[in-house]
Design a protein around this motif. Structure first.
Motif, PDB file in Angstrom:
ATOM      1  N   MET A   1     -50.627 123.469   4.958  1.00 40.10           N
ATOM      2  CA  MET A   1     -49.708 123.842   6.238  1.00 40.10           C
ATOM      3  C   MET A   1     -50.002 122.488   6.824  1.00 40.10           C
ATOM      4  O   MET A   1     -50.890 121.878   7.006  1.00 40.10           O
ATOM      5  N   ALA A   2     -48.839 122.027   7.589  1.00 35.93           N
ATOM      6  CA  ALA A   2     -48.884 120.784   8.401  1.00 35.93           C
ATOM      7  C   ALA A   2     -48.726 121.249  10.034  1.00 35.93           C
ATOM      8  O   ALA A   2     -48.277 122.199  10.340  1.00 35.93           O
ATOM      9  N   THR A   3     -48.768 120.274  10.822  1.00 36.54           N
ATOM     10  CA  THR A   3     -48.713 120.607  12.461  1.00 36.54           C
ATOM     11  C   THR A   3     -47.289 120.669  12.557  1.00 36.54           C
ATOM     12  O   THR A   3     -46.302 119.987  12.324  1.00 36.54           O
ATOM     13  N   ARG A   4     -47.101 121.722  13.431  1.00 37.02           N
ATOM     14  CA  ARG A   4     -45.638 121.831  13.949  1.00 37.02           C
ATOM     15  C   ARG A   4     -45.964 121.586  15.489  1.00 37.02           C
ATOM     16  O   ARG A   4     -46.786 122.109  16.129  1.00 37.02           O
ATOM     17  N   ARG A   5     -44.824 121.008  15.962  1.00 29.92           N
ATOM     18  CA  ARG A   5     -44.866 120.402  17.349  1.00 29.92           C
ATOM     19  C   ARG A   5     -43.666 120.961  17.869  1.00 29.92           C
ATOM     20  O   ARG A   5     -42.540 120.638  17.413  1.00 29.92           O
ATOM     21  N   LEU A   6     -43.710 121.884  19.042  1.00 30.67           N
ATOM     22  CA  LEU A   6     -42.709 122.477  19.529  1.00 30.67           C
ATOM     23  C   LEU A   6     -42.855 121.921  20.995  1.00 30.67           C
ATOM     24  O   LEU A   6     -43.667 121.640  21.827  1.00 30.67           O
ATOM     25  N   TYR A   7     -41.329 121.484  21.209  1.00 30.69           N
ATOM     26  CA  TYR A   7     -41.067 120.943  22.752  1.00 30.69           C
ATOM     27  C   TYR A   7     -40.202 122.167  23.373  1.00 30.69           C
ATOM     28  O   TYR A   7     -39.007 122.024  22.949  1.00 30.69           O
ATOM     29  N   VAL A   8     -40.622 123.084  23.955  1.00 28.33           N
ATOM     30  CA  VAL A   8     -39.940 123.880  24.387  1.00 28.33           C
ATOM     31  C   VAL A   8     -39.030 123.627  25.852  1.00 28.33           C
ATOM     32  O   VAL A   8     -39.978 123.115  26.890  1.00 28.33           O
ATOM     33  N   VAL A   9     -37.857 123.681  25.893  1.00 28.31           N
ATOM     34  CA  VAL A   9     -37.409 123.489  27.315  1.00 28.31           C
ATOM     35  C   VAL A   9     -36.328 124.392  27.712  1.00 28.31           C
ATOM     36  O   VAL A   9     -35.662 125.332  26.962  1.00 28.31           O
ATOM     37  N   ARG A  10     -36.584 124.869  29.010  1.00 29.56           N
ATOM     38  CA  ARG A  10     -35.740 125.782  29.667  1.00 29.56           C
ATOM     39  C   ARG A  10     -34.328 125.164  29.650  1.00 29.56           C
ATOM     40  O   ARG A  10     -34.341 123.914  30.127  1.00 29.56           O
ATOM     41  N   HIS A  11     -33.280 125.919  29.699  1.00 31.82           N
ATOM     42  CA  HIS A  11     -31.990 125.340  29.895  1.00 31.82           C
ATOM     43  C   HIS A  11     -31.588 124.824  31.266  1.00 31.82           C
ATOM     44  O   HIS A  11     -32.574 125.088  32.080  1.00 31.82           O
ATOM     45  N   GLY A  12     -30.811 123.863  31.384  1.00 30.75           N
ATOM     46  CA  GLY A  12     -30.417 123.316  32.629  1.00 30.75           C
ATOM     47  C   GLY A  12     -29.990 124.602  33.704  1.00 30.75           C
ATOM     48  O   GLY A  12     -29.545 125.640  33.304  1.00 30.75           O
ATOM     49  N   ALA A  13     -29.783 124.223  34.847  1.00 29.06           N
ATOM     50  CA  ALA A  13     -29.389 125.027  35.836  1.00 29.06           C
ATOM     51  C   ALA A  13     -27.882 125.677  35.654  1.00 29.06           C
ATOM     52  O   ALA A  13     -26.902 124.694  35.116  1.00 29.06           O
ATOM     53  N   ALA A  14     -27.611 126.749  35.670  1.00 27.15           N
ATOM     54  CA  ALA A  14     -26.309 127.485  35.394  1.00 27.15           C
ATOM     55  C   ALA A  14     -25.717 128.328  36.353  1.00 27.15           C
ATOM     56  O   ALA A  14     -26.638 128.825  37.492  1.00 27.15           O
ATOM     57  N   ASP A  15     -24.673 128.562  36.497  1.00 25.45           N
ATOM     58  CA  ASP A  15     -23.752 129.340  37.425  1.00 25.45           C
ATOM     59  C   ASP A  15     -24.120 130.811  37.102  1.00 25.45           C
ATOM     60  O   ASP A  15     -24.644 131.274  36.031  1.00 25.45           O
ATOM     61  N   ALA A 118     -46.321 124.687  10.155  1.00 27.54           N
ATOM     62  CA  ALA A 118     -45.089 124.308   9.258  1.00 27.54           C
ATOM     63  C   ALA A 118     -45.549 124.083   7.908  1.00 27.54           C
ATOM     64  O   ALA A 118     -46.555 123.651   7.846  1.00 27.54           O
ATOM     65  N   GLU A 119     -44.457 124.245   7.232  1.00 23.23           N
ATOM     66  CA  GLU A 119     -44.733 123.598   5.651  1.00 23.23           C
ATOM     67  C   GLU A 119     -44.996 122.035   5.534  1.00 23.23           C
ATOM     68  O   GLU A 119     -45.799 121.674   4.673  1.00 23.23           O
ATOM     69  N   THR A 120     -44.217 121.308   6.412  1.00 23.85           N
ATOM     70  CA  THR A 120     -44.301 120.139   6.516  1.00 23.85           C
ATOM     71  C   THR A 120     -44.254 119.769   8.231  1.00 23.85           C
ATOM     72  O   THR A 120     -43.771 120.403   9.083  1.00 23.85           O
ATOM     73  N   GLY A 121     -44.941 118.588   8.375  1.00 22.09           N
ATOM     74  CA  GLY A 121     -45.184 118.030   9.588  1.00 22.09           C
ATOM     75  C   GLY A 121     -43.748 118.097  10.358  1.00 22.09           C
ATOM     76  O   GLY A 121     -42.848 117.622   9.671  1.00 22.09           O
ATOM     77  N   THR A 122     -43.519 118.654  11.626  1.00 26.85           N
ATOM     78  CA  THR A 122     -42.340 118.674  12.208  1.00 26.85           C
ATOM     79  C   THR A 122     -42.398 118.683  13.756  1.00 26.85           C
ATOM     80  O   THR A 122     -43.373 118.870  14.253  1.00 26.85           O
ATOM     81  N   HIS A 123     -41.215 118.301  14.281  1.00 26.51           N
ATOM     82  CA  HIS A 123     -41.097 118.160  15.679  1.00 26.51           C
ATOM     83  C   HIS A 123     -39.907 118.919  16.334  1.00 26.51           C
ATOM     84  O   HIS A 123     -38.869 118.411  15.588  1.00 26.51           O
ATOM     85  N   GLU A 124     -39.951 120.111  16.843  1.00 23.17           N
ATOM     86  CA  GLU A 124     -38.686 120.807  17.013  1.00 23.17           C
ATOM     87  C   GLU A 124     -38.545 120.887  18.677  1.00 23.17           C
ATOM     88  O   GLU A 124     -39.380 121.451  19.083  1.00 23.17           O
ATOM     89  N   VAL A 125     -37.472 120.975  19.289  1.00 17.40           N
ATOM     90  CA  VAL A 125     -37.000 121.116  20.406  1.00 17.40           C
ATOM     91  C   VAL A 125     -36.510 122.683  20.203  1.00 17.40           C
ATOM     92  O   VAL A 125     -35.487 123.171  19.572  1.00 17.40           O
ATOM     93  N   LEU A 126     -36.934 123.306  21.212  1.00 16.38           N
ATOM     94  CA  LEU A 126     -36.561 124.896  21.426  1.00 16.38           C
ATOM     95  C   LEU A 126     -35.864 125.008  22.880  1.00 16.38           C
ATOM     96  O   LEU A 126     -36.660 124.787  23.755  1.00 16.38           O
TER      97      LEU A 126
END
Length: 195
Positions: A1-15, A118-126
């Motif tokens: 297994m490899a390192t998973r990097r998550l960049y968690v972002v809350r959505h922008g302001a909405a109406d 993760a199975e392979t090293g990854t950088h994911e934005v959520l």
């Protein structure tokens, strides 16, 4: 297994209808510019309109990066405590057992899918919602389930978490709004001092 990097972002302001406002679009542009310096593999987003819009704007700053929906990122209440903190009683008023069970199942699915190496090293934005960012942080810190309550993050705030095999998750940052000018930094949750 490899390192998973998550960049968690809350959505922008909405109406109130879930559409990004001008402020929300600007917030999304700025976090997209910030993320452009990272080796992002995929941008995942909630199926809700405000997250889809933010993810598309962010993806525009990441040429060649896939932007995809993930049902696990949808806005939901991840956990309803058996003993309600008095300050939260009104929030859960009318919330029934079926809704609580559905939210718990979705929260479990979120953790199973993303909160692991993760199975392979990854950088994911959520690109997701405040409650899901709080739930992922609570999980990474191994805090009690009810601790997600009150972990409010700002619109397009950045939370970074690493998952490595054989190690506890590492929280690199939470609610980082350094990419936003002061007038765009806000959680959207009630009055208070803006950080």
């Amino acid at each position: 297994m490899a390192t998973r990097r998550l960049y968690v972002v809350r959505h922008g302001a909405a109406d109130p209808f879930g559409e990004l406002t001008d402020v929300g679009r600007r917030q999304s542009e700025l976090v997209g510019e910030r993320l452009a310096g990272l080796p992002v593999d995929t941008v995942w987003h909630s199926p809700l309109t405000r997250a889809v819009g933010s993810a598309r704007i962010i993806g525009g700053h990441l040429p060649g990066v896939a932007v995809r929906a993930a049902a696990e990122l949808a806005d939901h209440v991840p956990y309803v405590p058996d003993e309600m903190p008095p300050a939260w009683a009104g929030f859960f008023d009318g919330y029934d057992a079926a809704e609580a069970a559905a939210g718990s199942a979705l929260a479990d699915a979120l953790i199973r899918r993303f909160a692991r190496p993760a199975e392979t090293g990854t950088h994911e934005v959520l690109v997701t919602h405040a409650y899901q960012a709080a739930w992922l942080l609570r999980h990474a810190l191994d805090a009690p389930p009810a601790r997600w309550l009150g972990l409010n993050c700002g619109n397009t705030a950045l939370t970074a978490i690493e998952y490595r095999d054989g190690a506890d998750p590492t929280v690199l940052s939470y609610n980082d709004m350094g990419h936003l000018p002061p007038e765009l930094r806000w959680t959207g949750f009630g009055p208070g001092t803006r950080p």
